[in-house]
Design a protein around this motif. Structure first.
Motif, short mmCIF file in Angstrom:
data_model
loop_
_atom_site.label_atom_id
_atom_site.label_comp_id
_atom_site.label_asym_id
_atom_site.label_seq_id
_atom_site.Cartn_x
_atom_site.Cartn_y
_atom_site.Cartn_z
N THR A 327 -21.46 -50.25 13.44
CA THR A 327 -20.06 -51.15 13.69
C THR A 327 -20.64 -51.51 15.30
OG1 THR A 327 -19.09 -49.28 14.44
CG2 THR A 327 -18.27 -48.83 12.05
N GLY A 328 -21.41 -50.75 15.92
CA GLY A 328 -21.73 -51.06 17.17
C GLY A 328 -21.07 -50.51 18.25
N ASP A 329 -20.87 -49.20 17.75
CA ASP A 329 -20.01 -48.34 18.83
C ASP A 329 -21.22 -47.46 19.40
OD1 ASP A 329 -17.74 -49.28 17.87
OD2 ASP A 329 -17.10 -47.39 16.43
N ILE A 330 -20.81 -47.28 21.11
CA ILE A 330 -22.74 -46.17 21.36
C ILE A 330 -21.34 -45.63 22.04
CG2 ILE A 330 -23.78 -46.54 23.63
CD1 ILE A 330 -24.18 -49.92 23.22
N ILE A 331 -22.03 -44.23 21.71
CA ILE A 331 -21.22 -42.92 22.19
C ILE A 331 -22.83 -42.35 22.54
CG2 ILE A 331 -19.84 -43.17 20.24
CD1 ILE A 331 -20.88 -40.96 18.30
N THR A 332 -22.38 -41.50 23.77
CA THR A 332 -23.22 -39.72 23.83
C THR A 332 -23.55 -39.21 23.16
OG1 THR A 332 -21.63 -38.38 24.92
CG2 THR A 332 -22.15 -40.46 26.14
N VAL A 333 -24.82 -38.51 23.07
CA VAL A 333 -25.22 -37.29 22.00
C VAL A 333 -25.87 -36.34 22.35
CG1 VAL A 333 -25.65 -39.38 20.02
CG2 VAL A 333 -27.70 -38.78 21.81
N ALA A 334 -26.19 -37.04 24.18
CA ALA A 334 -26.86 -35.74 24.89
C ALA A 334 -25.95 -34.99 26.27
CB ALA A 334 -28.25 -35.26 24.87
N ALA A 335 -24.99 -33.54 26.96
CA ALA A 335 -25.12 -33.82 27.67
C ALA A 335 -25.81 -33.83 28.77
CB ALA A 335 -24.44 -32.10 27.71
N GLY A 336 -25.49 -33.24 30.30
CA GLY A 336 -26.54 -33.73 31.01
C GLY A 336 -25.78 -35.15 32.43
N LEU A 337 -24.86 -36.09 31.52
CA LEU A 337 -25.26 -37.03 32.55
C LEU A 337 -24.74 -36.06 34.37
CD1 LEU A 337 -22.86 -39.31 29.82
CD2 LEU A 337 -25.32 -39.70 30.92
N ASP A 338 -25.20 -36.97 35.43
CA ASP A 338 -24.79 -36.52 36.64
C ASP A 338 -24.87 -38.10 36.91
OD1 ASP A 338 -24.99 -35.54 38.65
OD2 ASP A 338 -26.39 -34.32 38.54
N ARG A 339 -24.21 -38.56 37.81
CA ARG A 339 -23.82 -39.72 38.66
C ARG A 339 -24.80 -39.45 39.85
NH1 ARG A 339 -22.43 -42.40 42.67
NH2 ARG A 339 -22.06 -39.95 43.50
N GLU A 340 -24.67 -38.09 40.21
CA GLU A 340 -25.68 -37.85 41.34
C GLU A 340 -27.71 -38.03 41.23
OE1 GLU A 340 -21.66 -36.99 42.19
OE2 GLU A 340 -23.49 -36.04 40.43
N LYS A 341 -27.81 -37.95 40.56
CA LYS A 341 -28.97 -38.11 39.63
C LYS A 341 -29.55 -39.29 39.06
CE LYS A 341 -29.35 -33.02 39.06
NZ LYS A 341 -30.15 -32.07 37.74
N VAL A 342 -28.53 -39.90 38.34
CA VAL A 342 -28.81 -40.95 37.44
C VAL A 342 -27.05 -41.95 37.40
CG1 VAL A 342 -29.02 -42.93 35.16
CG2 VAL A 342 -30.45 -40.49 36.34
N GLN A 343 -27.19 -43.51 38.04
CA GLN A 343 -26.05 -43.89 38.24
C GLN A 343 -25.55 -45.40 37.25
OE1 GLN A 343 -25.60 -44.98 42.00
NE2 GLN A 343 -25.56 -43.24 43.38
N GLN A 344 -27.14 -45.58 36.53
CA GLN A 344 -26.97 -46.05 35.37
C GLN A 344 -27.77 -45.96 34.17
OE1 GLN A 344 -27.85 -50.84 36.39
NE2 GLN A 344 -25.68 -50.67 36.39
N TYR A 345 -27.33 -46.53 32.81
CA TYR A 345 -28.52 -46.53 32.11
C TYR A 345 -28.79 -47.97 31.60
CZ TYR A 345 -28.56 -41.71 32.36
OH TYR A 345 -29.06 -40.46 32.28
#
Length: 906
Positions: A327-345
């Motif tokens: 389907t092409g759906d992108i989902i998260t598979v890991a925890a730890g998203l922190d905008r103060e550390k990484v703002q963009q992937y």
């Protein structure tokens, strides 16, 4: 012929129906049997069967045409049948060498009657070397046999053929034309036939793709086919004799273009943008990317699979996201998203056809940019535990302290914006904290005045939190606290009078020097040793003075309640109290004196003028009294007439109507018309009472029956009022002034005429003549001028020998010669002004000088002049010998003159 052929085509179906009906009626033979015409259908296929690939077509005979048949396959996971009897492959699978066999069922939807037929699939044999050398055998399609008449009955010789579709791969390399099938009729043995095909791809656009040999019936394709443009061709084959007559019914030929993997997947967007909140749990949906493939979506060539090639940055995990490969759906598979550390992937997404086969599939890539959005996972934190500030007392809207906080969330968002509040130390609400929208700092501001003498210091407890609450699961406290120490600075304040205004009650008429009260001010600065001095600021009647030290107020004039400066019995005076602080401050106070009335004003008659008739009837005079005092020093009044002169009581009588009004009447029957002054004694009710003799001017006149005066002119002539006399005097004075101004003007006009008149002939008067000075003529010798007049005065004849009759008024009289200044031959530029001023003074002192408005003589240069006659001047001979450089110092005009006379021959 065309009409006959059309009629035959219309009649043939009717005849066939009649024949079928007659046969069924006779029962000799059944011409139609419901069911499958064949017992077994066979199809030869290549090794690999693709999803959606048409295999063969099964025919079902529906005699009455009213049955609704539904097809089913015994292996529905592999094969399906459409309503037209076409059998398709449901999935892709390799066909083994063994023959595959399955059943096709046909069921009547209404009667549930069921039929079946077998289908056999065989693998196409592999070509050997011998077979390669030999040209492949072309499949032959024979037109179905038609009914023939035998022994008076219709008899079908053979069942209808099932013509399977022709499968032709796209992008074939040829050679072209490439033979497909051979179409033949079994009547070609007896007749000479001609074959043709019609439909899209043959004689309809796109034309010329398929051609047929009209003699042999060989059907060929002329060029490579593209399934993405046309996936199926539907042609009709025809057989006619040499005369063009139709020999066989047309047959349908279906040509399926087999898909080849000749198109790469294409993403709808080269760059995809998505967002995900920071702190999202694994399995959170982010976005969907989509790619399309122009190949057959039901075949492997068009089946796409997605995968993530790379992730940047790779922190905190290189696999923060995953993608559904279908389907092409992108989902998260890991925890730890922190905008103060990484703002963009940034993800590189690959789409591959052939179900993602890396060997045979074609692929393409796109970029997915995932922005980590901010949530309130960081509360604001004060940069210091204690802040300090100071404020002068009695000041408002002053920023006392600047509170600074830090917040790691995204700036200028509700998760970053700080809200401050005072949680303690300000019970009276004298402070407020506003947020600076740019810096997010808290500005502690004074909103109510602060008194140093009451509070010298404040210790405030402040808290800061965000506009939105913290996200769930955050372990930090929701707010941060700090203290603010505010020091109040003592300033010099204004002295103030208390009470203000101060009201006292005093009787009017107090003599000067009377002490009224003490009006003092207080200094709010208790901790400053200051002195207060008093001055008078406003005293409209100048009745009061104040002691500058102790503030005692004393009268300097008599207080009068009836003064125009007293309003509603109250007199207002303003005083100023000033201290000696730095800077000095002052305050004002108002003293209100409520004046009590005393009987110090005698009543007066009102009105002061009246008129009545010569006889007592028909009218009388109503009078009242005017008293500037108030009760009880005013009315009721007592009215009476004096005893002297005796004519008053003899001629007049007064009657009191009430306490304020009385009536004056004639006592005698007739009084001659005129103006009479009647004295009236009026006494008020004061204690003691005050009386006054007031004069009432009464005009007695002749009256008509209505009581109106008829001889007003005579009465006015007998006695004029003061206003009338003043008006007459003013008119007389204005008239005299106008006459005097006219006389002065006439005299001045005569003097001007006498001053301008000359005693010479008009021809000698040069004031009104136009003289030409630009006409040179033929030189001095051609002019009949008396140049002797230009000589020095001592060379001309004396004035005594001139005839008297020709002397001019403006000519110099015979007197002692005044001492006029003599100008030097080559003067300095600064001497010109002195020369003119000296000449002016000499002319002013000259008694023989002509009047101001007469023609002045300026041709006299005085005695001893060195100037010769104008005729003796010779510019050509003497101009070059003189020095004219001094003219350059006189200005630009004289400089031009110096250039003309001192420039040599030029």
């Amino acid at each position: 012929m065309c009409r006959i052929a059309g009629a035959l085509r219309t009649l043939l179906p009717l005849l066939a129906a009649l024949l079928q009906a007659s046969v069924e009626a006779s029962g000799e033979i059944a011409l139609c049997k419901t069911g499958f015409p064949e017992d077994v259908y066979s199809a030869v296929l290549s090794k690999d069967v693709h999803e959606g690939q048409p295999l063969l077509n099964v025919k079902f005979s529906n005699c009455n045409g009213k049955r609704k048949v539904q097809y089913e396959s015994s292996e529905p996971a592999d094969f399906k049948v459409d309503e037209d009897g076409m059998v398709y492959a449901v999935r892709s699978f390799p066909l083994s060498s063994e023959h595959a066999k399955f059943l096709i069922y046909a069921q009547d939807k209404e009667t549930q009657e069921k039929w079946q037929v077998a289908v056999k699939l065989s693998l196409k044999p592999t070509l050997t070397e011998d077979s390669v050398k030999e040209p492949p055998e072309v499949e032959e399609i024979v037109f179905p046999r038609q009914f023939s008449k035998h022994s008076g009955h219709l008899q079908r010789q053979k069942r209808d053929w099932v013509i399977p579709p022709i499968n032709l791969p796209e992008n074939s390399r040829g050679p072209f034309p490439q033979e497909l099938v051979r179409i033949r009729s079994d009547r070609d043995k007896n007749l000479s036939l001609r074959y043709s095909v019609t439909g899209p791809g043959a004689d309809q656009p796109p034309t010329g793709i398929f051609i047929i040999n009209p003699i042999s019936g060989q059907l060929s394709v002329t060029k490579p086919l593209d399934r993405e443009q046309i996936a199926r061709f539907h042609l009709r084959a025809h057989a006619v004799d040499i005369n063009g007559n139709q020999v066989e019914n047309p047959i349908d030929i279906v040509i399926n273009v087999i898909d080849m993997n000749d198109n790469r997947p294409e993403f709808l967007h080269q760059v995809w943008n998505g967002t995900v909140p920071e702190g999202s749990k694994p399995g959170t949906y982010v976005m969907t990317v989509t790619a399309i493939d122009a190949d057959d979506p039901n075949a492997l060539n068009g089946m796409l699979r997605y995968r993530i090639l790379s992730q940047a940055p790779s922190t905190p995990s290189p696999n923060m996201f995953t993608i559904n490969n279908e389907t092409g759906d992108i989902i998260t598979v890991a925890a730890g998203l922190d905008r103060e550390k990484v703002q963009q992937y940034t993800l590189i997404i690959q789409a591959t056809d052939m179900e993602g086969n890396p060997t045979y599939g074609l692929s393409n890539t796109a970029t997915a940019i995932i922005t980590v959005t901010d949530v309130n996972d960081n509360p604001p934190e004060f940069t210091a535990m204690t802040f300090y500030g100071e404020v002068p007392e009695n000041r408002v809207d002053v920023i006392v302290a600047n509170l600074t906080v830090t917040d790691k969330d995204q700036p200028h968002t509700p998760a970053w914006n700080a809200v401050y509040r005072i949680s303690g130390g300000d019970p009276t609400g004298r402070f407020a904290i506003q947020t600076d929208p740019n810096s997010n700092d808290g500005l502690v501001t004074v909103v109510k005045p602060i008194d140093f003498e009451t509070n010298r210091m404040f210790v405030l407890t402040v808290a800061a939190e965000n506009q939105v609450p913290l996200a769930k699961g955050i372990q930090h406290p929701p707010q941060s606290t700090a203290t603010v120490s505010v020091t109040v600075i003592d300033v010099n304040e204004n002295p103030y009078f208390a009470p203000n205004p101060k009201i006292i009650r005093q009787e009017e008429g107090l003599h000067a020097g009377t002490m009224l009260t003490t009006f003092t001010a207080q200094d709010p600065d208790r901790y400053m040793q200051q002195n207060i001095r008093y001055t008078k600021l406003s005293d409209p009647a100048n009745w009061l003075k104040i002691d500058p030290v102790n503030g005692q107020i004393t009268t300097i004039a008599v207080l009068d309640r009836e003064s125009p400066n007293v309003k509603n019995n109250i007199y207002n005076a303003t005083f100023l109290a000033s201290d000696n602080g730095i800077p000095p401050m002052s305050g004002t106070g108002t003293l209100q004196i409520y004046l009590l009335d005393i009987n110090d004003n005698a009543p007066q008659v009102l009105p002061q003028e009246a008129e009545t008739c010569e006889t007592p009837d028909p009218n009388s005079i109503n009078i009242t009294a005017l008293d500037y005092d108030i009760d009880p020093n005013a009315g009721p009044f007592a009215f009476d007439l004096p005893l002297s002169p005796v004519t008053i009581k003899r001629n007049w009588t007064i009657t009191r109507l009430n306490g304020d009004f009385a009536q004056l009447n004639l006592k005698i029957k007739f009084l001659e018309a005129g103006i009479y002054e009647v004295p009236i004694i009026i006494t008020d009710s004061g204690n003691p009472p005050k009386s006054n003799i007031s004069i009432l001017r009464v005009k007695v006149c002749q009256c008509d029956s209505n009581g109106d005066c008829t001889d007003v002119d005579r009465i006015v002539g007998a006695g004029l009022g003061t206003g009338a006399i003043i008006a007459i005097l003013l008119c007389i004075i204005i008239l005299l002034i106008l006459v005097l101004m006219f006389v002065v003007w006439m005299k001045r006009r005569d003097k001007e005429r006498q001053a301008k008149q000359l005693l010479i002939d008009p021809e000698d008067d040069v004031r009104d003549n136009i003289l030409k000075y630009d006409e040179e003529g033929g030189g001095e010798e051609d002019q009949d001028y008396d140049l002797s007049q230009l000589q020095q005065p001592d060379t001309v004849e004396p004035d005594a020998i001139k005839p008297v009759g020709i002397r001019r008024m403006d000519e110099r009289p015979i007197h002692a010669e005044p001492q006029y200044p003599v100008r030097s031959a080559a003067p300095h530029p600064g001497d010109i002004g002195d020369f003119i001023n000296e000449g002016l003074k000499a002319a002013d002192n000259d008694p023989t000088a002509p009047p101001y408005d007469s023609l002045l003589v300026f041709d006299y240069e005085g005695s001893g002049s060195t100037a010769g006659s104008l005729s003796s001047l010779n510019s050509s001979s003497s101009g070059g010998e003189q020095d004219y450089d001094y003219l350059n110092d006189w200005g630009p005009r004289f400089k031009k003159l110096a250039d003309m006379y001192g420039g040599g021959d030029d």
